[in-house]
Design an enzyme around this catalytic site. Structure first.
Site, PDB file in Angstrom:
ATOM      1  N   ASP A 112       0.898  -1.319  -0.221  1.00  0.00           N
ATOM      2  CA  ASP A 112      -0.165  -0.070   0.088  1.00  0.00           C
ATOM      3  C   ASP A 112       0.615   1.207  -0.125  1.00  0.00           C
ATOM      4  OD1 ASP A 112      -2.346  -1.555   0.504  1.00  0.00           O
ATOM      5  OD2 ASP A 112      -2.321  -1.642   2.406  1.00  0.00           O
TER       6      ASP A 112
HETATM    7  N1  URA Z   1      -1.527  -5.957   4.127  1.00  0.00           N
HETATM    8  C1  URA Z   1      -1.559  -4.188   4.546  1.00  0.00           C
HETATM    9  O1  URA Z   1      -2.581  -4.584   4.163  1.00  0.00           O
HETATM   10  N2  URA Z   1      -0.894  -3.642   3.256  1.00  0.00           N
HETATM   11  C2  URA Z   1       0.382  -3.875   2.789  1.00  0.00           C
HETATM   12  O2  URA Z   1       0.777  -2.987   1.784  1.00  0.00           O
HETATM   13  C3  URA Z   1       0.713  -5.036   2.836  1.00  0.00           C
HETATM   14  C4  URA Z   1      -0.127  -6.129   3.323  1.00  0.00           C
END
Ligand code: URA
Length: 239
Positions: free
Chosen positions: A101
């Site tokens: 993310d």
């Molecule tokens: N899980 C999440 O919620 N975000 C990420 O970036 C990776 C795994």
């Protein structure tokens, strides 16, 4: 491979820039000036651009410590991408292996090796991904059990068994989580499913590949041969 394609792939410039360099006599192959963009060059031949040796590598593997605030995509209209953190002169076929993310930090593999990427991301292979997280609220042994048993995060099936380690539990808790899948926002949705909120998330490892903690957010390095060999062995890639 055509000389112009070879130089373009390796980041020597755009196609028209590369053609110009060739036509201007700035490129040599095995010490001879080559003026034709369609000249066939072999990877093992010695190519120089403006007198500087140019090494051809079929595959490249970067370990990036992704900082928060950039997106794990090849291009984005509005936001800085992880590829923009790599050097300007880079090959054009690189991509990040999977997505973190925008606000997640940590280990991201960037390569042009589609086969390895596919195997690492394949849902059938259950490659472990370990994250460190700060959680709003107390994380308890009930949560550990729920993560182990699988959670309903709104998908067809429960999440696969995950390992939740409590490093510190309080108003804000510190945990380490290992998951075998890579569903969209998976860690955040897993904590949401047990009534908690992720405040900070950082990926520490993907399979045998572990984030080099000497890399500050935004820094990168090439994978070592040992790291690459181990990763390939793990997913069953030859060589
Ligand atoms: N899980 C999440 O919620 N975000 C990420 O970036 C990776 C795994």
């Amino acid at each position: 491979m055509r000389l112009d394609k070879y130089l373009c792939d390796m980041g020597a410039g755009t196609h028209s820039q590369v053609k110009q360099k060739i036509r201007k006599g700035l490129i040599t192959v095995e010490g001879e000036t080559v003026l034709r963009p369609e000249y066939q060059v072999e990877p093992e031949q010695k190519v120089c651009v403006e007198g500087e040796p140019f090494t051809y590598t079929e595959m490249e593997y970067y370990m990036l410590n992704k900082p928060a605030g950039c997106v794990s995509a090849r291009t984005d209209e509005h936001c800085r991408t992880v590829l923009e953190l790599l050097p300007k002169k880079k090959r054009k076929d690189l991509f990040p292996v999977g997505r973190l993310d925008k606000d997640t930090e940590g280990l991201l593999l960037i390569t042009n090796d589609g086969k390895l990427a596919h195997l690492l991301l394949s849902p059938k292979r259950h490659v472990d991904k370990t994250y460190e997280a700060r959680i709003q609220g107390q994380v308890t042994r009930e949560h550990v059990k729920a993560f182990q048993e699988g959670l309903d995060i709104g998908e067809e099936r429960l999440t696969l068994s995950a390992v939740l380690e409590i490093l510190n539990s309080g108003e804000i808790s510190q945990v380490r989580v290992t998951i075998q899948e890579g569903k969209f926002h998976q860690i955040k949705r897993m904590f949401q499913a047990v009534g908690c909120e992720v405040l900070y998330l950082k990926r520490l490892s993907m399979g045998s590949l572990t984030l080099d903690e000497s890399l500050k957010p935004g820094e990168y390095r090439f994978l070592t041969e040992a790291e690459l060999a181990k990763l390939k062995l793990e997913v069953g890639v030859e060589g």
